[in-house]
Design an enzyme around this catalytic site. Structure first.
Site, PDB file in Angstrom:
ATOM      1  N   VAL A  92       0.813  -1.224   0.000  1.00  0.00           N
ATOM      2  CA  VAL A  92       0.000   0.000   0.000  1.00  0.00           C
ATOM      3  C   VAL A  92       0.843   1.269   0.000  1.00  0.00           C
ATOM      4  O   VAL A  92       0.300   2.363  -0.196  1.00  0.00           O
ATOM      5  CB  VAL A  92      -0.970   0.028   1.198  1.00  0.00           C
TER       6      VAL A  92
ATOM      7  N   TYR B  97       4.113   5.228  15.663  1.00  0.00           N
ATOM      8  CA  TYR B  97       2.780   4.629  15.594  1.00  0.00           C
ATOM      9  C   TYR B  97       1.719   5.608  16.096  1.00  0.00           C
ATOM     10  O   TYR B  97       0.682   5.818  15.454  1.00  0.00           O
ATOM     11  CB  TYR B  97       2.756   3.347  16.422  1.00  0.00           C
TER      12      TYR B  97
ATOM     13  N   LYS C  98      -1.478   7.365  14.045  1.00  0.00           N
ATOM     14  CA  LYS C  98      -2.863   7.102  14.422  1.00  0.00           C
ATOM     15  C   LYS C  98      -3.603   8.398  14.770  1.00  0.00           C
ATOM     16  O   LYS C  98      -4.814   8.515  14.526  1.00  0.00           O
ATOM     17  CB  LYS C  98      -2.929   6.089  15.563  1.00  0.00           C
TER      18      LYS C  98
END
Length: 258
Positions: free
Chosen positions: A69, A163, A167
């Site tokens: 992706v 991370y 998010k």
């Protein structure tokens, strides 16, 4: 009783799941297939996608498309394959992601930072953009995008800056997609997930660093509970949307973390 394969019956809705070769992605793919959806499975490991397809409900229509992706050309090819096979796209579950190494901030390498940002944020954007283009042009117009957020979109863990940053950014992506999708009947929601039992969360059950510096085992929930939540969001009529939801292990240290 008619089925999607019966002449004159309405065609089955079509979903694309990224990161479908394991964990949450696999569980969601199996739940959607079991509910009668045609399901496209995307991920970097062809053999893992094929295993997900083998576990799907008998007679389920599945399509395995190995894709990274983070690569725009591979994302374009992925969505073209879905359109060629199923004719339209009703749901994108934007799920592909990675934690990165759990190291102190000053020890995180540029390469590791970039890997997490490219996968979790840029990859999610590329897939959402491709889904948006498809849903805008297809007839009937519209569809739904569900982004896999995290409780880290609200409260970080120690040693998780890449991370956590991605998010938090996912929340902004969700809001912008929701706004930009309104004129084209494209809904977007986000599911923030905490401590689902998958291959990626094994350390929760062996001991993980807490905000106070201790290490503790944390409760986890069955990944099937996450899949049921996604299925509920996916099956809503076009006029309704779950904008944000949190599903988590009841006793995990999230409320009051730190």
């Amino acid at each position: 009783m008619t089925t999607p394969d019966t002449p004159g019956a309405a065609p089955a809705p079509t979903a694309l799941i990224t990161g479908a070769g394991s964990g949450i992605g696999r569980a969601v793919a199996l739940a959607l297939a079991g509910a009668g959806w045609s399901v496209a499975l995307a991920g970097r490991r062809a053999e893992a996608l094929q295993e997900t397809a083998r576990q799907a409900a008998p007679g389920a229509a599945t399509l395995c498309v190995p894709a990274d992706v983070t690569r725009p050309d591979q994302v374009d090819a992925l969505f073209a394959a879905v359109r060629d096979r199923f004719g339209r796209l009703d749901l994108l579950f934007n799920n592909a992601g990675t934690f990165g190494p759990p190291v102190p901030l000053d020890e995180l390498s540029y390469a590791d930072w970039t890997t997490v940002v490219d996968t979790n944020l840029t990859g999610a954007f590329l897939c959402a953009q491709a889904a948006f283009r498809t849903m805008k042009e297809q007839r009937p117009r519209g569809g739904r995008i569900i982004n896999n957020g995290s409780v880290s979109a609200h409260a970080p863990r120690p040693h998780s800056i890449a991370y956590t940053a991605t998010k938090h950014a996912m929340t902004g992506l969700t809001k912008s997609l929701s706004l930009d999708g309104r004129p084209y009947d494209i809904a977007c929601g986000q599911l923030d997930i905490g401590n689902a039992a998958t291959e990626m969360t094994g350390r929760m059950q062996t001991g993980i660093l807490q905000a106070n510096g201790t290490t503790a085992v944390e409760p986890v929930m069955d990944v099937a509970d996450v899949a049921r939540t996604v299925l509920h969001m996916a099956q809503l009529p076009p006029a309704a949307n779950v904008q944000f939801a949190t599903v988590m292990a009841t006793a995990m240290p999230y409320i009051g973390r730190g």
